[in-house]
Design an enzyme around this catalytic site. Structure first.
Site, PDB file in Angstrom:
ATOM      1  N   CYS A 282      37.406  45.264  42.431  1.00  0.00           N
ATOM      2  CA  CYS A 282      38.648  44.574  42.818  1.00  0.00           C
ATOM      3  C   CYS A 282      39.826  45.572  42.842  1.00  0.00           C
ATOM      4  O   CYS A 282      39.848  46.435  43.707  1.00  0.00           O
ATOM      5  CB  CYS A 282      38.876  43.372  41.915  1.00  0.00           C
ATOM      6  SG  CYS A 282      39.882  42.119  42.710  1.00  0.00           S
TER       7      CYS A 282
ATOM      8  N   ILE B 215      38.821  37.197  42.982  1.00  0.00           N
ATOM      9  CA  ILE B 215      40.149  36.798  42.499  1.00  0.00           C
ATOM     10  C   ILE B 215      41.203  37.654  43.204  1.00  0.00           C
ATOM     11  O   ILE B 215      41.314  38.852  42.939  1.00  0.00           O
ATOM     12  CB  ILE B 215      40.261  36.980  40.967  1.00  0.00           C
ATOM     13  CG1 ILE B 215      39.148  36.203  40.246  1.00  0.00           C
ATOM     14  CG2 ILE B 215      41.643  36.530  40.475  1.00  0.00           C
ATOM     15  CD1 ILE B 215      39.037  36.512  38.758  1.00  0.00           C
ATOM     16  N   ARG B 216      41.920  37.049  44.121  1.00  0.00           N
ATOM     17  CA  ARG B 216      42.922  37.781  44.923  1.00  0.00           C
ATOM     18  C   ARG B 216      42.343  39.142  45.342  1.00  0.00           C
ATOM     19  O   ARG B 216      42.939  40.200  45.145  1.00  0.00           O
ATOM     20  CB  ARG B 216      44.227  37.936  44.150  1.00  0.00           C
ATOM     21  CG  ARG B 216      44.827  36.582  43.753  1.00  0.00           C
ATOM     22  CD  ARG B 216      46.140  36.714  43.012  1.00  0.00           C
ATOM     23  NE  ARG B 216      47.153  37.267  43.881  1.00  0.00           N
ATOM     24  CZ  ARG B 216      47.921  38.316  43.584  1.00  0.00           C
ATOM     25  NH1 ARG B 216      47.780  38.935  42.434  1.00  0.00           N
ATOM     26  NH2 ARG B 216      48.808  38.742  44.429  1.00  0.00           N
TER      27      ARG B 216
ATOM     28  N   GLY C  49      42.347  43.909  38.131  1.00  0.00           N
ATOM     29  CA  GLY C  49      43.634  43.757  37.468  1.00  0.00           C
ATOM     30  C   GLY C  49      44.686  43.800  38.553  1.00  0.00           C
ATOM     31  O   GLY C  49      44.594  43.075  39.538  1.00  0.00           O
ATOM     32  N   GLU C  50      45.627  44.681  38.417  1.00  0.00           N
ATOM     33  CA  GLU C  50      46.681  44.802  39.434  1.00  0.00           C
ATOM     34  C   GLU C  50      46.794  46.280  39.802  1.00  0.00           C
ATOM     35  O   GLU C  50      47.182  47.108  38.974  1.00  0.00           O
ATOM     36  CB  GLU C  50      47.984  44.231  38.858  1.00  0.00           C
ATOM     37  CG  GLU C  50      49.138  44.285  39.809  1.00  0.00           C
ATOM     38  CD  GLU C  50      48.801  43.703  41.177  1.00  0.00           C
ATOM     39  OE1 GLU C  50      48.382  42.551  41.257  1.00  0.00           O
ATOM     40  OE2 GLU C  50      48.951  44.443  42.167  1.00  0.00           O
TER      41      GLU C  50
ATOM     42  N   HIS D 100      34.541  40.439  40.974  1.00  0.00           N
ATOM     43  CA  HIS D 100      34.521  40.784  39.542  1.00  0.00           C
ATOM     44  C   HIS D 100      33.104  40.630  38.966  1.00  0.00           C
ATOM     45  O   HIS D 100      32.793  39.577  38.397  1.00  0.00           O
ATOM     46  CB  HIS D 100      35.468  39.857  38.775  1.00  0.00           C
ATOM     47  CG  HIS D 100      36.903  40.210  38.889  1.00  0.00           C
ATOM     48  ND1 HIS D 100      37.609  40.806  37.869  1.00  0.00           N
ATOM     49  CD2 HIS D 100      37.785  40.046  39.905  1.00  0.00           C
ATOM     50  CE1 HIS D 100      38.860  40.994  38.247  1.00  0.00           C
ATOM     51  NE2 HIS D 100      38.997  40.546  39.483  1.00  0.00           N
TER      52      HIS D 100
ATOM     53  N   GLU E 273      31.910  41.668  36.328  1.00  0.00           N
ATOM     54  CA  GLU E 273      31.902  41.608  34.859  1.00  0.00           C
ATOM     55  C   GLU E 273      32.179  40.197  34.348  1.00  0.00           C
ATOM     56  O   GLU E 273      32.058  39.939  33.155  1.00  0.00           O
ATOM     57  CB  GLU E 273      32.934  42.604  34.302  1.00  0.00           C
ATOM     58  CG  GLU E 273      34.388  42.167  34.321  1.00  0.00           C
ATOM     59  CD  GLU E 273      35.043  42.133  35.708  1.00  0.00           C
ATOM     60  OE1 GLU E 273      34.351  42.378  36.726  1.00  0.00           O
ATOM     61  OE2 GLU E 273      36.252  41.829  35.768  1.00  0.00           O
TER      62      GLU E 273
HETATM   63  N1  GLN Z   1      45.319  41.714  44.086  1.00  0.00           N
HETATM   64  C1  GLN Z   1      45.103  42.679  43.045  1.00  0.00           C
HETATM   65  C2  GLN Z   1      45.688  44.032  43.420  1.00  0.00           C
HETATM   66  O1  GLN Z   1      46.274  44.188  44.427  1.00  0.00           O
HETATM   67  C3  GLN Z   1      43.643  42.843  42.719  1.00  0.00           C
HETATM   68  C4  GLN Z   1      43.125  41.568  42.101  1.00  0.00           C
HETATM   69  C5  GLN Z   1      42.053  41.798  41.108  1.00  0.00           C
HETATM   70  O2  GLN Z   1      41.751  42.907  40.692  1.00  0.00           O
HETATM   71  N2  GLN Z   1      41.487  40.705  40.654  1.00  0.00           N
HETATM   72  O3  GLN Z   1      45.563  44.951  42.676  1.00  0.00           O
END
Ligand code: GLN
Length: 198
Positions: free
Chosen positions: A79, A136-137, A47-48, A172, A174
């Protein structure tokens, strides 16, 4: 029966819960300190990390979760979850929390803009077949401490790692219908697996 919590403040928690249930685990979404008391392990999703960090604060969970992790509760961070568990976060926000639970320095969004999201098959120690990993990022591991066991690497950079009861993946797991990393997490920590048949 043991209950595996999924931190459900933000991000990709529903798919983690489904993966764990497919393995026969009893799960609970964790949003409050009371939820946290009721679980024996915790998955921290992607997530973030800055948002999750803020919500850990406003939900009142941060100190309790820090104490549970320090006390040995098994955690699996993917992540953003990995960022929250690392000892050092590069390119983070100055006020974002990290639990310092696994001796890694990670760089947020460390794979850079050109390839900020990609998919690749990786070899994971202990798994017979490759694992399809969706990044993903993703955070990029920069430094690995001596107590950390690297379970998989991509282009020489660790992407799955473990230190005692703390496991992390920079992608990820999941998002693919392959629960082998969740299974590895549960088995390593002594949880019984009763896979769905059929
Ligand atoms: N870039 C996100 C962060 O800094 C992490 C990306 C993700 O969980 N897919 O939290």
């Amino acid at each position: 029966m043991n209950t595996v919590g999924v931190l459900a403040l933000q991000g990709a928690f529903a798919a983690h819960e489904a993966a764990l249930r497919g393995l026969g685990a009893h799960t609970r979404q964790v949003r409050t300190p009371a939820d946290l008391i009721a679980v024996d392990a915790l998955v921290m999703p992607g997530g973030e990390s800055t948002t999750m960090s803020r919500l850990l604060d406003t939900s009142g969970m941060y100190p309790d979760l820090k104490a549970r992790i320090a006390g040995g509760m098994p955690v699996f961070g993917t992540c953003a979850g990995m960022i929250l568990l690392a000892t050092e976060v590069l390119d983070g926000r100055a006020d974002q929390y990290s639990f310092g639970a696994i001796d890694l320095a990670v760089r947020r969004n460390g794979y850079g803009r050109q390839v900020d999201s990609f998919e690749t098959d990786i070899t994971v120690s202990g798994l017979a077949e490759p694992f399809h990993a969706v990044f993903i990022r993703a955070p990029k591991v920069v430094t690995v401490g001596p107590s950390v066991e690297v379970l998989a690497a991509h282009d020489g950079t660790p992407v799955v790692a473990r230190q005692d009861h703390v496991m992390v993946a920079s992608f990820h797991p999941e998002l693919t219908p392959d629960a082998r990393l969740h299974e590895m997490f549960l088995q390593h920590n002594g949880f019984t697996i009763e896979k769905e048949r059929g």
